[in-house]
Scaffold this motif. Structure first.
Motif, short mmCIF file in Angstrom:
data_model
loop_
_atom_site.label_atom_id
_atom_site.label_comp_id
_atom_site.label_asym_id
_atom_site.label_seq_id
_atom_site.Cartn_x
_atom_site.Cartn_y
_atom_site.Cartn_z
N UNK A 1 17.68 60.71 7.20
CA UNK A 1 17.82 62.10 7.62
C UNK A 1 16.98 62.31 8.88
N UNK A 2 17.61 62.87 9.89
CA UNK A 2 16.89 63.15 11.13
C UNK A 2 16.80 64.66 11.31
N UNK A 3 15.59 65.13 11.45
CA UNK A 3 15.41 66.59 11.56
C UNK A 3 15.48 67.03 13.01
N UNK A 4 16.24 68.08 13.24
CA UNK A 4 16.35 68.63 14.59
C UNK A 4 15.00 69.21 15.00
N UNK A 5 14.73 69.12 16.29
CA UNK A 5 13.51 69.74 16.81
C UNK A 5 13.91 71.06 17.44
N UNK A 6 13.10 72.12 17.23
CA UNK A 6 13.49 73.42 17.78
C UNK A 6 13.74 73.33 19.28
N UNK A 7 14.87 73.86 19.69
CA UNK A 7 15.18 73.90 21.12
C UNK A 7 15.64 72.57 21.69
N UNK A 8 15.96 71.57 20.84
CA UNK A 8 16.34 70.25 21.37
C UNK A 8 17.73 70.30 21.99
N UNK A 9 17.98 69.35 22.88
CA UNK A 9 19.27 69.26 23.57
C UNK A 9 20.33 68.74 22.61
N UNK A 10 21.49 69.35 22.57
CA UNK A 10 22.64 68.82 21.83
C UNK A 10 22.59 69.08 20.35
N UNK A 11 23.77 69.33 19.77
CA UNK A 11 23.84 69.54 18.33
C UNK A 11 24.28 68.26 17.63
#
Lengths: 406, 213
Positions: free
Chosen positions: A369-379
């Motif tokens: 599982x990879x957690x998104x970082x707030x404001x990161x590029x790309x969905x």
């Protein structure tokens, strides 16, 4: 000076023969490492981790000049003595057996780790192989030779290497002939290196210049031709009929070993080469190597080297093999990449204890599982994820990522 | 499929009749073609045409199963990864030192120009002579004339080039001829076809030697 030279800032350059593995290769290598060690464990070979660095006198025992040149050296500030960075783990494992294995029961050890060489390998151009191997101490005879050869074949196969050819020889044949002829160390060395090149014209001349009986001279020169798949042992018995008892014993050992191998690994082509004397200085019996099509030399090799532990206070019979995991990696047919972001699950950057619990549960089950970082590029779709965590009422569940067009 | 590495020039010209007797005839003339891989009239054999000094490298890596290379190149290569079972007796010449006749021996370090750097170093070391070796890629004869070196180490055939430049052959380092070289892994895995070809060539070579005698 050069029309295209290195940029002035070349701090990123690695030393010659030193390499790094990027995720794709590193992950495959790790997969192989686990498979190899698991297979060793299944045969009862216990893992040892010898130190990267130790006193030079114990690293270089009985190994000779080549290993001395290959070993990086530095001074130990604590003791003032010379240290070596291991260039071969075999003597280290021999020391471990001699110093720590109590009793006369068989000792089975395996190892896997980085070694460093001062000189780059001719074919690989590498100075940093990852050596792995297995050693069996405390038994002398066919059964232990056979076990080590079978183990080598099985480990290579488990690592995804296919179409393995086995090469068999016995250093006792040449050594027996040299004793019988009463050769000096220098003469023995000269014939040895000519035999390694199968340089028949030079060998014939060198043998003729020695003052030895004609039948012995003939046996030395005919050794060059004693190789091939079928009928070699029969020819050898005939050619070497006038040799001493040690030579006959060596031939007998080899013949019986080959027969047993034929019974338990009938699919492996076996080639004999009675002039192949890899590691002649420390080998004492059967020697063997694995070859595969498309690679210019052996990929794994080994043999019997009784008494290697003598300098450490305990001489025991010993046999073993070793190989370079980086070479095996290149020849392995195992999955190109077994972990990739395609199989990973994307988790949105949402602060929710339920989400953290869901992620933990998935990871416990072995999922990535990879957690998104707030404001990161790309969905999730932009990063090539195929599934993502989405809230469904109270619960978070894994859903397929919707493609962008829909 | 067997791949044989051969270098262009004299070795190729003299190897061709040998190979032809063994049934290996290239179906393309390398002088008229830019192809580096030459098919032969035997489906299971192809030739690769490369520079002489590269033959041991191709064979050691297993890019070619067999090769034909001069002993000069093999000695200079210093590889251990090759078998060299057969002296083909072709492209014969001598590896020699040569220099201006009558020049007194220098009392300082001897300077030697050659393309056989390793061989020259070993030869002079065995002689107990401190030598500085200067690597050149061709026209060795020029080096002593322009004061670049005291002597040269090079192949000598007729000696005409030496004489034309006022040099004389001095010491013989070794007699040279071409060898059949074999990749170690190929020898194990293609044992049948390789020993058959090597045996065939050996018979042709000894028949020739018998005729010359």
């Amino acid at each position: 000076m050069f029309p295209f030279s290195y940029p002035a800032d070349d701090r990123w350059l690695l030393p010659e023969g030193i390499e790094e593995l990027l995720p794709e290769e590193a992950e495959r290598l790790e997969l192989l490492r686990r498979r190899v060690l698991d297979r060793f464990a299944a045969w009862g070979y216990r893992l040892v981790m010898p130190p990267l660095i130790e006193f030079i006198d114990s690293l270089l025992t009985g190994a000779g000049h080549d290993l001395d040149i290959q070993t990086f050296k530095l001074i130990d500030q604590a003791s003032g003595r010379l240290l070596g960075i291991r260039a071969d783990m075999t003597p280290q494992v021999a020391r471990i057996d001699a110093r720590t294995h109590a009793g006369d029961t068989p000792g089975r050890f395996c190892y896997l780790g980085s070694v460093l060489h001062t000189q780059a390998d001719r074919l690989e151009k590498s100075r940093s192989p990852i050596q792995f191997g297995a050693e069996l101490y405390g038994h002398s005879g066919r059964a232990s030779d056979l076990e080590i050869i079978r183990l080598m074949l099985e480990v290579l196969t488990t690592a995804g290497v296919e179409r393995i050819h086995l090469d068999l020889g016995h250093v006792g044949i040449f050594r027996g002939l040299a004793r019988q002829a009463g050769l000096t160390g220098e003469q023995e060395g000269e014939l040895f290196s000519l035999l390694q090149q199968k340089a028949r014209p030079e060998l014939t001349a060198a043998v003729a210049s020695l003052d030895i009986d004609p039948p012995l001279a003939r046996m030395f020169t005919e050794l060059v031709d004693l190789n091939g798949r079928h009928g070699v042992m029969e020819r050898a018995r005939e050619c070497l009929s006038e040799a001493n008892a040690a030579v006959h014993m060596a031939l007998e050992e080899l013949a019986v070993l080959a027969e047993r191998l034929g019974d338990c690994c009938p699919e492996v082509p076996v080639n004999f080469d009675l002039a192949e004397l890899r590691g002649y200085r420390y080998q004492t019996g059967v020697v063997f190597a694995a070859f595969v099509p498309g690679y210019g030399r052996e990929i794994a090799r080994g043999g019997r080297y009784d008494d290697i532990g003598k300098v450490f206070g305990r001489a025991r019979p010993a046999t073993g093999f070793s190989a370079d995991l980086k070479v095996v990696l290149r020849l392995s047919g195992l999955g190109e990449s077994f972990v990739g972001s395609g199989e990973a699950i994307f988790a949105p950057a949402v602060s929710d204890p339920a989400l953290i619990a869901a992620i933990r549960e998935l990871r416990d089950a072995g999922r990535i599982v990879i957690e998104a970082l707030p404001g990161q590029q790309g969905d999730a779709a932009a990063h090539g994820f195929r599934s993502e965590l989405r809230r469904n009422g109270e619960r978070w569940c894994v859903c397929p990522v919707a493609s962008k067009d829909t | 499929m067997l791949t044989i590495a051969v270098s262009k020039g004299r070795i190729y010209q003299e190897a061709l009749p040998l190979l032809a007797e063994a049934g290996i005839v290239p179906s393309v003339d390398p002088d008229k073609s830019r192809k580096l891989i030459l098919p032969t009239e035997r489906d299971d054999v192809q030739l690769v045409i490369i520079r002489a000094a590269d033959v041991p490298t191709y064979v050691e890596y297993g890019a070619a199963d067999l090769g034909i290379a001069g002993k000069d190149v093999l000695v200079e290569y210093e590889g251990e990864g090759l078998y060299e079972p057969l002296d083909l007796g072709i492209a014969r010449c001598r590896l020699m030192t040569a220099g201006p006749p009558g020049r007194p021996v220098a009392s300082r370090r001897l300077r030697v120009a050659t393309k056989y750097v390793n061989t020259a170093k070993r030869f002079f070391a065995r002689r107990g002579v401190q030598a500085e070796v200067i690597k050149l890629y061709g026209s060795m004869e020029l080096a002593p004339l322009v004061g670049l070196a005291d002597c040269i180490v090079d192949l000598v055939d007729t000696g005409n080039t030496l004489r034309a430049n006022g040099l004389a052959p001095q010491e013989l380092i070794m007699d040279i001829s071409s060898r059949l070289v074999v990749n170690k892994a190929a020898m194990k895995m293609k044992h049948g076809p390789i020993t058959e070809l090597a045996g065939h060539l050996a018979r042709i070579v000894s028949a020739r030697a018998a005729r010359e005698r």
